[in-house]
Structure formats: C-alpha cells, structure tokens
Motif scaffolding. Structure first.
Motif, PDB file in Angstrom:
ATOM      1  N   ASN A 463      -3.025   7.837 -50.886  1.00 51.66           N
ATOM      2  CA  ASN A 463      -3.886   6.712 -50.485  1.00 51.66           C
ATOM      3  C   ASN A 463      -5.250   7.145 -49.944  1.00 51.66           C
ATOM      4  OD1 ASN A 463      -1.924   4.798 -51.188  1.00 51.66           O
ATOM      5  ND2 ASN A 463      -0.919   5.012 -49.203  1.00 51.66           N
ATOM      6  N   GLY A 464      -5.604   8.409 -50.160  1.00 57.00           N
ATOM      7  CA  GLY A 464      -6.886   8.924 -49.674  1.00 57.00           C
ATOM      8  C   GLY A 464      -8.081   8.212 -50.280  1.00 57.00           C
ATOM      9  N   PHE A 465      -7.998   7.882 -51.584  1.00 59.10           N
ATOM     10  CA  PHE A 465      -9.107   7.170 -52.236  1.00 59.10           C
ATOM     11  C   PHE A 465      -9.225   5.746 -51.702  1.00 59.10           C
ATOM     12  CE2 PHE A 465      -8.811  10.603 -55.370  1.00 59.10           C
ATOM     13  CZ  PHE A 465     -10.152  10.841 -55.617  1.00 59.10           C
ATOM     14  N   GLN A 466      -8.065   5.113 -51.459  1.00 60.98           N
ATOM     15  CA  GLN A 466      -8.094   3.764 -50.883  1.00 60.98           C
ATOM     16  C   GLN A 466      -8.754   3.783 -49.510  1.00 60.98           C
ATOM     17  OE1 GLN A 466      -4.348   1.687 -50.820  1.00 60.98           O
ATOM     18  NE2 GLN A 466      -3.972   2.034 -52.992  1.00 60.98           N
ATOM     19  N   GLU A 467      -8.406   4.797 -48.705  1.00 62.28           N
ATOM     20  CA  GLU A 467      -8.995   4.911 -47.364  1.00 62.28           C
ATOM     21  C   GLU A 467     -10.506   5.131 -47.450  1.00 62.28           C
ATOM     22  OE1 GLU A 467      -6.955   7.790 -44.926  1.00 62.28           O
ATOM     23  OE2 GLU A 467      -5.000   6.926 -45.431  1.00 62.28           O
ATOM     24  N   TYR A 468     -10.916   5.933 -48.431  1.00 64.24           N
ATOM     25  CA  TYR A 468     -12.351   6.174 -48.619  1.00 64.24           C
ATOM     26  C   TYR A 468     -13.063   4.870 -48.978  1.00 64.24           C
ATOM     27  CZ  TYR A 468     -16.628   7.326 -51.155  1.00 64.24           C
ATOM     28  OH  TYR A 468     -17.920   7.333 -51.611  1.00 64.24           O
ATOM     29  N   MET A 469     -12.502   4.103 -49.932  1.00 67.55           N
ATOM     30  CA  MET A 469     -13.116   2.830 -50.334  1.00 67.55           C
ATOM     31  C   MET A 469     -13.126   1.844 -49.167  1.00 67.55           C
ATOM     32  SD  MET A 469     -14.231   3.174 -53.404  1.00 67.55           S
ATOM     33  CE  MET A 469     -14.363   1.646 -54.351  1.00 67.55           C
ATOM     34  N   LYS A 470     -12.055   1.862 -48.390  1.00 70.29           N
ATOM     35  CA  LYS A 470     -11.971   0.963 -47.225  1.00 70.29           C
ATOM     36  C   LYS A 470     -13.064   1.291 -46.220  1.00 70.29           C
ATOM     37  CE  LYS A 470      -8.514  -0.988 -44.104  1.00 70.29           C
ATOM     38  NZ  LYS A 470      -7.123  -0.887 -43.634  1.00 70.29           N
ATOM     39  N   SER A 471     -13.327   2.596 -46.039  1.00 66.84           N
ATOM     40  CA  SER A 471     -14.361   3.014 -45.084  1.00 66.84           C
ATOM     41  C   SER A 471     -15.749   2.533 -45.499  1.00 66.84           C
ATOM     42  CB  SER A 471     -14.370   4.552 -44.942  1.00 66.84           C
ATOM     43  OG  SER A 471     -14.933   5.162 -46.105  1.00 66.84           O
ATOM     44  N   LEU A 472     -15.929   2.282 -46.811  1.00 63.94           N
ATOM     45  CA  LEU A 472     -17.208   1.765 -47.323  1.00 63.94           C
ATOM     46  C   LEU A 472     -17.237   0.240 -47.349  1.00 63.94           C
ATOM     47  CD1 LEU A 472     -17.746   4.030 -50.488  1.00 63.94           C
ATOM     48  CD2 LEU A 472     -18.676   4.386 -48.197  1.00 63.94           C
ATOM     49  N   GLY A 473     -16.086  -0.386 -47.016  1.00 61.06           N
ATOM     50  CA  GLY A 473     -15.982  -1.843 -47.136  1.00 61.06           C
ATOM     51  C   GLY A 473     -15.898  -2.276 -48.584  1.00 61.06           C
ATOM     52  N   LYS A 474     -15.363  -1.393 -49.458  1.00 67.67           N
ATOM     53  CA  LYS A 474     -15.315  -1.696 -50.893  1.00 67.67           C
ATOM     54  C   LYS A 474     -13.887  -1.652 -51.437  1.00 67.67           C
ATOM     55  CE  LYS A 474     -19.958  -0.273 -52.252  1.00 67.67           C
ATOM     56  NZ  LYS A 474     -20.746   0.496 -53.211  1.00 67.67           N
ATOM     57  N   LEU A 475     -12.919  -2.021 -50.591  1.00 62.85           N
ATOM     58  CA  LEU A 475     -11.539  -2.016 -51.048  1.00 62.85           C
ATOM     59  C   LEU A 475     -11.265  -3.284 -51.835  1.00 62.85           C
ATOM     60  CD1 LEU A 475      -8.930  -0.310 -50.798  1.00 62.85           C
ATOM     61  CD2 LEU A 475      -8.253  -1.785 -48.912  1.00 62.85           C
ATOM     62  N   GLY A 476     -10.793  -3.134 -53.084  1.00 64.10           N
ATOM     63  CA  GLY A 476     -10.399  -4.286 -53.884  1.00 64.10           C
ATOM     64  C   GLY A 476     -11.525  -4.884 -54.698  1.00 64.10           C
ATOM     65  N   GLY A 477     -11.236  -6.070 -55.246  1.00 61.69           N
ATOM     66  CA  GLY A 477     -12.233  -6.779 -56.054  1.00 61.69           C
ATOM     67  C   GLY A 477     -12.629  -6.003 -57.297  1.00 61.69           C
ATOM     68  N   GLN A 478     -13.931  -5.940 -57.548  1.00 63.58           N
ATOM     69  CA  GLN A 478     -14.421  -5.261 -58.753  1.00 63.58           C
ATOM     70  C   GLN A 478     -14.884  -3.830 -58.448  1.00 63.58           C
ATOM     71  OE1 GLN A 478     -16.918  -8.890 -59.311  1.00 63.58           O
ATOM     72  NE2 GLN A 478     -16.739  -8.384 -61.450  1.00 63.58           N
ATOM     73  N   ASN A 479     -14.607  -3.363 -57.235  1.00 63.42           N
ATOM     74  CA  ASN A 479     -15.069  -2.030 -56.851  1.00 63.42           C
ATOM     75  C   ASN A 479     -14.179  -0.949 -57.458  1.00 63.42           C
ATOM     76  OD1 ASN A 479     -17.149  -3.013 -55.022  1.00 63.42           O
ATOM     77  ND2 ASN A 479     -15.441  -3.722 -53.775  1.00 63.42           N
ATOM     78  N   LYS A 480     -14.797   0.151 -57.854  1.00 58.56           N
ATOM     79  CA  LYS A 480     -14.026   1.234 -58.445  1.00 58.56           C
ATOM     80  C   LYS A 480     -14.660   2.588 -58.121  1.00 58.56           C
ATOM     81  CE  LYS A 480     -16.200  -0.393 -62.679  1.00 58.56           C
ATOM     82  NZ  LYS A 480     -16.672  -1.732 -62.398  1.00 58.56           N
ATOM     83  N   ILE A 481     -13.844   3.615 -58.169  1.00 59.44           N
ATOM     84  CA  ILE A 481     -14.306   4.980 -57.884  1.00 59.44           C
ATOM     85  C   ILE A 481     -15.033   5.535 -59.105  1.00 59.44           C
ATOM     86  CG2 ILE A 481     -13.495   7.362 -57.536  1.00 59.44           C
ATOM     87  CD1 ILE A 481     -13.056   6.037 -55.025  1.00 59.44           C
ATOM     88  N   PRO A 482     -16.265   6.040 -58.945  1.00 58.11           N
ATOM     89  CA  PRO A 482     -16.917   6.728 -60.073  1.00 58.11           C
ATOM     90  C   PRO A 482     -16.104   7.962 -60.472  1.00 58.11           C
ATOM     91  CG  PRO A 482     -18.490   6.287 -58.297  1.00 58.11           C
ATOM     92  CD  PRO A 482     -17.126   5.995 -57.752  1.00 58.11           C
ATOM     93  N   ARG A 483     -15.978   8.176 -61.762  1.00 58.87           N
ATOM     94  CA  ARG A 483     -15.208   9.331 -62.241  1.00 58.87           C
ATOM     95  C   ARG A 483     -15.917  10.653 -61.926  1.00 58.87           C
ATOM     96  NH1 ARG A 483     -10.999   7.739 -61.652  1.00 58.87           N
ATOM     97  NH2 ARG A 483      -9.849   6.444 -63.101  1.00 58.87           N
ATOM     98  N   LEU A 484     -17.238  10.633 -61.925  1.00 64.47           N
ATOM     99  CA  LEU A 484     -17.964  11.851 -61.573  1.00 64.47           C
ATOM    100  C   LEU A 484     -19.332  11.505 -61.016  1.00 64.47           C
ATOM    101  CD1 LEU A 484     -19.205  11.475 -64.525  1.00 64.47           C
ATOM    102  CD2 LEU A 484     -17.943  13.502 -65.130  1.00 64.47           C
ATOM    103  N   ALA A 485     -19.890  12.491 -60.323  1.00 62.87           N
ATOM    104  CA  ALA A 485     -21.209  12.299 -59.717  1.00 62.87           C
ATOM    105  C   ALA A 485     -21.962  13.611 -59.797  1.00 62.87           C
ATOM    106  CB  ALA A 485     -21.064  11.868 -58.259  1.00 62.87           C
ATOM    107  N   ASN A 486     -23.275  13.508 -59.763  1.00 64.74           N
ATOM    108  CA  ASN A 486     -24.110  14.706 -59.850  1.00 64.74           C
ATOM    109  C   ASN A 486     -24.420  15.250 -58.453  1.00 64.74           C
ATOM    110  OD1 ASN A 486     -25.138  16.401 -61.847  1.00 64.74           O
ATOM    111  ND2 ASN A 486     -27.215  15.653 -61.566  1.00 64.74           N
ATOM    112  N   ASP A 487     -23.864  14.573 -57.436  1.00 65.22           N
ATOM    113  CA  ASP A 487     -24.057  15.038 -56.050  1.00 65.22           C
ATOM    114  C   ASP A 487     -22.682  15.100 -55.370  1.00 65.22           C
ATOM    115  OD1 ASP A 487     -23.272  12.448 -55.103  1.00 65.22           O
ATOM    116  OD2 ASP A 487     -25.302  11.730 -55.491  1.00 65.22           O
TER     117      ASP A 487
END
Length: 501
Positions: A463-487
């Motif tokens: 549940n580490g990714f869920q906790e990360y999204m929750k910390s951003l206030g982006k848990l649920g809805g249409q929010n999703k984790i980017p598969r990769l980032a350049n930073d």
C-alpha cells in the motif's frame, strides 16, 4: 433465466449502432475532412477564429500555418476569458461545463465542455458496450447491477457555468434505462474521501447481482481487495454473474494477473480512452489489439512523431499519413474549443483499417536523462514479459533515473510494490533488463557504452503507492501513478516514506 425485455432489445440496438459506426470507420479520411470543415466554419466568428484568420482556412496546410500547437499553459489566456464568463471566445456561446483537472505543472486546469462536445462523451461510452454486445451476442449483463468507480458528482458554479471532475459530470448523464441498474447510490458517490467511499461501495454492492464493474484498474483493485478481506472469498465467487470489466486511464496488462487472482477467473474486458478533452477511442473488438479512434465525434486529429516533437518545426500529419507502430504525440481540435491542442499523450496505431490506437505513454512521462528515450509502453511490456509464467504479481510500479548513485554508474531504478514477491529480485531485474533492451536500441547503446549500468529494483511496502497518492490528496478518482519520470520527485517521496525495511 426469465426472458428479459431489456437484454432482448439491447441486441438489435447494438447491431444498428454497429452499422452506423462502420459507415464512418470505413470512410476515415472523408469523415475527418468533414469534421475539420465543420469546426472551422462553426468557430470562425469566435475570438480565437478571428485571431487566427479562420475565414481563410481551406486546407490542413492553411490551418498548420495559422494555428500553432498549444498545451494548456499556452491556451490559458483564452481559457481564462471563458472562465471569466465571456462568450464566443474559443467556441460559440459559453461552455455548459468546465471539467476541472489537477494539472502537474499548471495547477488546476479548466477544460471547457460545450453542448456540442458533451454528447460525444456519453455516446462513445455507450457505443463501446454496444459494440461488445454486437460482437459477442452477450447482453445478459444489462439486467444486472453495474458499478462505475468515479469522482464525486457534486458540481460547483463558476461565473454561471457548472464545474466538476469529468467522471462526476458524466454521472449526470447516465441514460434512464440504466439508472435502476447503476451503482453506487448517489449519496455514496458524493462521499469525497476515497477510502470511506470504497468502504461504503463494498457495503452497498455485496448483496447485489453485480455484472459489470468499471473504473481505473488501480482503484478497482482496492475495491476488490476490500471485498476479499470482508468475505474471505474471490470476487468471482461473491459476484457470480460478474463477467465484464470496463477500464480506462492506464494500461491493464500490469494488473491483469493480479485481477485474475482477485476475481478467481478470467472475465471479458473493454478498454476505454476517455479524457476531459474528449472521449478519443474504445476497444471495439475483443480479439484485436487497440481501440477504435473516434473520427466522427467532433474532433480533428493531428499527429507528430514523438522523437521530432521538440524540434523547432515538427511535421504535423493527419490520419491519412500515419504509420503503424510509430510513437506519435496526439494533437486535437474539437467542438469544445480546443485548437491544435497537445493533450500530452503518445499513441501508436495498431491498425489502419479501421484506425485503432494504443496509448504508449505521456510526452512528459519518459526517461531520457541520458538520451535513452524510454517510454511507458516499453517499461510496461518489459515487466509483463518478465513476470509471465511465474507466481510474481505486481500491484503497482514506477521508474526513475538514478543519476548520482553512491557507487558505480547511473541506472534506472524500478520502484515495485509486489503482491507476490519473487524469491530472487536479481533474477527478475535481469529479465526486465533483457526485455527492455529488446525494445529500445538507445538504451542498449548506453549499457554497452558503459554510460548506464543495468536497472535495479527497489521494493515498495504494501500500500506504499496508495499512501503516496494519499499524501498528495490524489487518492482515487481519475488519479494515477505515472509509469516513469525524467526526475526523482516520486522516487524521493517513495524512498523517504514507503520502502520496505
């Protein structure tokens, strides 16, 4: 089973709709030309149309010379005038809604939805289901309960225009014939806190005959896990008539094995490609890869090769000139008043007759810290191949460059949350490495040239990714984790709080 009027009527309706879809799908260039002409004619008296000399636009070349490619930031001066209540700015009159999205660079984004563009969202979602019925002959599911995991339907007002998340806006347009079947209840759908909402959805749906479940895979997964925790049973046992999963927003493949484990059996699935800017495509055939591009929905498409996108004057082409399996940035102009608008997605065509696409990634979501040009589709494919045939199950993952390691050469760091962890991370990393190198020659050159060392896996706690999204206030809805980032913004946050000990 009792004879059902609803499912009996669904089949002939599906065949009628399929016939009308094939009509435009089999005349793609002509269809897009008509859309283009209509867009220019309808908008030539708007402020944007006057500023860009729409009255003298007759061809695509005219359009390219007058209307530059823009992203939201570039279009913002016009959008702000629309938000302020000014009519006839980007499209005639005023929008009927703003879809509010959380932009990564520009804060809140207000995407206009007009009376012309709104029906295309609803029709595409409906047609995806009808095409499935026409192909399979399976319509029994329309008699059961259907759930759509989505954002709150509560709308707010801004200068006389309704404002909300796209999925919340769409909730107001569910056809009457589906209202009785649709779940969750309005009250539950209005719960803002995602975890509280999912708990309430579990309580509401457990006693029901669920036949269709829909949503972004990562959030449906949370719903399935809660059902399993509460009942001690597989989802397919709890909902014995559940046979159709409808999803969009992310590639399903990294989740497929996990879902089949949670459900306990295989179910049919339909992939959708919706966005606030438009409903672009949906899966029209169960056995064909890719989604049917919506060429008759008030959207005119242009494409730019992804590896040329950041050039001074990249070439903009229309569908008649696209090629298979090439990575393109998709540019749209629409009845919502978006003009040569970069939605940020990259697509590849899997078929040109009819035109079908897959989403290959985001033009901003890639790793090229060393010139490797690794995209989302490549990392997803590499992971899929690496775990195939094994007991390893991945819940979520993302990839970031490690530019300054404590020792050795830089590398790609894969942050993976496992449902079933491998006995040997090194073996899995080697398999992913092999699969990634098979797809990307730039990456191979950097490994061979000793610029990069092979990738490393960092395990993220349950549940580490869920906790990360929750910390951003982006848990649920249409929010999703980017598969990769350049930073390393996501990587550093995960490293700080969500790694296994």
């Amino acid at each position: 089973m009792m004879f059902s009027l609803k499912s009996a009527l669904a089949k002939p309706f599906a065949y009628i709709i399929k016939k009308s879809i094939l009509k435009w799908a089999n005349n793609p260039v002509e269809t897009q030309h008509k859309v283009f002409e209509n867009l220019i004619a309808e908008a030539k008296h708007t402020q944007f149309g006057k500023d860009h000399d729409f009255s003298n636009i007759k061809t695509h070349a005219d359009f390219v010379s007058r209307v530059p490619v823009r992203d939201y930031e570039d279009l913002k001066p016009y959008v702000e005038r629309v938000v302020a209540g000014e009519p006839d700015v980007l499209w005639k009159g005023k929008p009927i809604y703003f879809a509010k999205t959380s932009g990564t660079t520009s804060g809140a984004k207000y995407i206009p939805i007009t009376k012309e563009s709104m029906p295309t969202h609803i029709e595409a979602a409906r047609n995806a289901i009808l095409m499935y019925i026409a192909e399979t002959g399976n319509a029994n599911f329309v008699d059961g309960k259907m759930i759509f995991l989505q954002g709150s339907p509560i709308l707010h007002e801004k200068n006389g225009i309704q404002l909300g998340r796209l999925s919340g806006i769409v909730a107001h347009f569910v056809p009457k014939y589906l209202q009785k079947n649709r779940m969750p209840s309005w009250e539950t759908n209005c719960i803002e806190d995602w975890e509280t909402k999912v708990d309430a959805i579990v309580e509401e749906t457990l006693p029901e005959n669920m036949t269709v479940i829909s949503g972004i895979p990562s959030w449906v997964q949370m719903y399935f896990e809660k059902i399993q925790q509460k009942t001690g049973k597989k989802v397919g046992e709890v909902f014995q008539n559940f046979n159709l999963f409808i999803f969009g927003g992310v590639n399903y493949e990294p989740y497929r094995a996990k879902f089949e484990s949670l459900i306990g059996r295989k179910v049919d699935s339909i992939e959708l490609y919706p966005a606030s800017e438009g409903f672009f495509a949906y899966q029209d055939q169960q056995k064909e890869k890719g989604m049917l591009l919506q060429l008759n929905s008030g959207m005119f498409y242009e494409f730019i090769k992804a590896d040329e996108f950041f050039n001074e004057q990249p070439t903009r082409i229309t569908i008649k000139d696209v090629k298979l399996h090439t990575n393109y940035v998709m540019i749209i102009s629409s009845t919502a008043g978006l003009w040569a608008y970069n939605i940020g997605d990259t697509v590849q065509f899997t078929s040109l007759a009819p035109y079908r696409v897959i989403v290959s990634g985001r033009i901003k979501h890639f790793i090229s810290a060393f010139g490797e040009h690794v995209i989302g589709k490549e990392v997803e494919q590499a992971l899929k191949e690496a775990v195939e045939g094994s007991s390893v199950q991945v819940s979520e993952f993302t990839v970031a460059p490690q530019i300054n390691p404590t020792k050795g050469l830089p590398y790609h760091e894969w942050f993976i949350e496992f449902e079933n962890e491998p006995q040997d991370l090194g073996i899995l990393a080697a398999k992913i490495e092999t699969a990634l190198q098979a797809q990307n020659s730039y990456y191979v050159d950097l490994i061979v040239g000793k610029v990069l060392q092979p990738l490393k896996i960092t395990v993220v706690k349950k549940n580490g990714f869920q906790e990360y999204m929750k910390s951003l206030g982006k848990l649920g809805g249409q929010n999703k984790i980017p598969r990769l980032a350049n930073d390393r913004k996501i990587a550093d946050a995960l490293t700080k709080n969500n790694l296994t000990n």
